[in-house]
Design a protein around this motif. Structure first.
Motif, mmCIF file in Angstrom:
data_model
loop_
_atom_site.group_PDB
_atom_site.id
_atom_site.type_symbol
_atom_site.label_atom_id
_atom_site.label_comp_id
_atom_site.label_asym_id
_atom_site.label_seq_id
_atom_site.Cartn_x
_atom_site.Cartn_y
_atom_site.Cartn_z
ATOM 1 N N GLU A 1 2.228 9.938 8.473
ATOM 2 C CA GLU A 1 2.289 8.528 8.790
ATOM 3 C C GLU A 1 0.961 7.872 8.450
ATOM 4 O OE1 GLU A 1 3.361 8.604 12.947
ATOM 5 O OE2 GLU A 1 1.276 8.291 13.544
ATOM 6 N N ALA A 2 0.978 6.556 8.332
ATOM 7 C CA ALA A 2 -0.240 5.813 8.016
ATOM 8 C C ALA A 2 -0.211 4.495 8.770
ATOM 9 C CB ALA A 2 -0.336 5.563 6.515
ATOM 10 N N GLU A 3 -1.399 4.051 9.158
ATOM 11 C CA GLU A 3 -1.503 2.797 9.889
ATOM 12 C C GLU A 3 -2.286 1.786 9.081
ATOM 13 O OE1 GLU A 3 -3.170 3.088 13.793
ATOM 14 O OE2 GLU A 3 -2.591 1.036 14.323
ATOM 15 N N LEU B 1 0.837 -1.196 0.000
ATOM 16 C CA LEU B 1 0.000 0.000 0.000
ATOM 17 C C LEU B 1 0.869 1.242 0.000
ATOM 18 C CD1 LEU B 1 -2.442 -1.297 2.674
ATOM 19 C CD2 LEU B 1 -3.224 -0.390 0.496
ATOM 20 N N PHE B 2 0.390 2.263 -0.650
ATOM 21 C CA PHE B 2 1.185 3.483 -0.803
ATOM 22 C C PHE B 2 0.314 4.720 -0.651
ATOM 23 C CE2 PHE B 2 4.632 1.117 -2.810
ATOM 24 C CZ PHE B 2 3.968 0.045 -3.383
ATOM 25 N N PHE C 1 -6.028 2.059 5.373
ATOM 26 C CA PHE C 1 -4.646 2.574 5.384
ATOM 27 C C PHE C 1 -4.746 4.096 5.378
ATOM 28 C CE2 PHE C 1 -0.254 2.058 5.286
ATOM 29 C CZ PHE C 1 0.358 2.729 4.230
ATOM 30 N N HIS C 2 -5.263 4.650 6.466
ATOM 31 C CA HIS C 2 -5.508 6.084 6.543
ATOM 32 C C HIS C 2 -4.218 6.859 6.769
ATOM 33 C CE1 HIS C 2 -9.537 4.803 6.477
ATOM 34 N NE2 HIS C 2 -9.769 4.732 7.784
ATOM 35 N N LEU D 1 2.489 0.481 11.400
ATOM 36 C CA LEU D 1 2.541 1.942 11.435
ATOM 37 C C LEU D 1 3.732 2.383 10.601
ATOM 38 C CD1 LEU D 1 1.326 4.553 12.545
ATOM 39 C CD2 LEU D 1 2.919 4.354 14.482
ATOM 40 N N VAL D 2 3.447 3.115 9.569
ATOM 41 C CA VAL D 2 4.483 3.497 8.613
ATOM 42 C C VAL D 2 4.692 5.002 8.670
ATOM 43 C CG1 VAL D 2 5.184 3.464 6.199
ATOM 44 C CG2 VAL D 2 3.768 1.612 7.101
#
Lengths: 115, 111
Positions: A64-66, A33-34, A74-75, A56-57
């Motif tokens: 950031e996105a979780e 996911l991106f 992937f908000h 958690l990215v």
């Protein structure tokens, strides 16, 4: 086949407020996911990516996105919006099909930051 | 390191004219892609290539053709331009599935 849904084609926040851009994907199998950002009259720039290493990215510019498998979401978030964050944001899923990697893009969310 | 280079940046075509959008990458990526972007529609895949000599159709290939004679180059050809092809076109490449590199785009208007 994969699909990506971005809720809200336009989002407005005040400078300093929380930014939350929503993205849901269709597959039950955790994909890549991106999040990409596009500034006016420019190409797409990678903000962050999920590749199953961590849910958690963290990305560039404080975003950031979780990844939440149970919610297929992937908000994208940022604690405090800056004027420079005004842009269009695209969520994308990568799938392997016909011997290649293919991205499926959401329709985009245009973020407006109010002074 | 230039990444993905697209030319031209802007072009106005008359209905029925032809043109080639150029895309070159210097990262030795095998996978290359052409997308079109229309307002509110996101990006739609036109054609893709998994390596030199190999191309295939994406989601919206009608009215377009591609070739891939080298790893570096992936031109997109419009044979008979139509107003429906007014769009912004992006070329992208990747070595693996873990992230595309995009060009800066070509804004095409067909009148």
């Amino acid at each position: 086949a994969q699909s990506v849904t971005q809720l809200g084609s336009h989002v407005s926040v005040s400078e300093g407020a929380l930014v939350l851009l929503r993205c849901n994907y269709s597959s039950s199998v955790p994909p890549y996911l991106f999040w990409y950002v596009q500034y006016p009259n420019q190409g797409l720039q990678l903000l962050l990516k999920y590749t199953s290493a961590a849910t958690l990215v963290k990305g560039i510019n404080g975003f950031e996105a979780e990844f939440k498998k149970s919610e297929t979401s992937f908000h994208l978030t940022k604690p405090s919006a800056h004027m420079s964050d005004a842009a269009e944001y695209f969520c994308a899923v990568s799938e392997v099909a016909s011997g290649t990697y293919k991205y499926i893009f959401g329709t985009g969310t245009r973020l407006k930051v109010l002074a | 390191n230039a990444g993905v280079t697209q030319t031209p940046k802007f072009r106005i075509l008359k209905i029925g004219q032809s043109m080639t959008l150029q895309c070159t990458q210097d990262m030795n990526h095998n996978y290359m892609y052409w997308y079109r972007q229309d307002p509110g529609m996101g990006l739609k895949l036109i054609y893709y290539s998994v390596g030199a000599g190999i191309t295939d159709k994406g989601e919206v290939p009608n009215g377009y053709n591609v070739s891939r004679s080298t790893t570096e180059d992936f031109p997109l050809r419009l044979e008979l331009a139509a107003p429906s092809q007014t769009s912004v076109y992006f070329c992208a490449s990747t070595l693996t599935g873990a992230g595309y590199t995009f060009g800066s785009g070509t804004r095409l208007t067909v009148v």
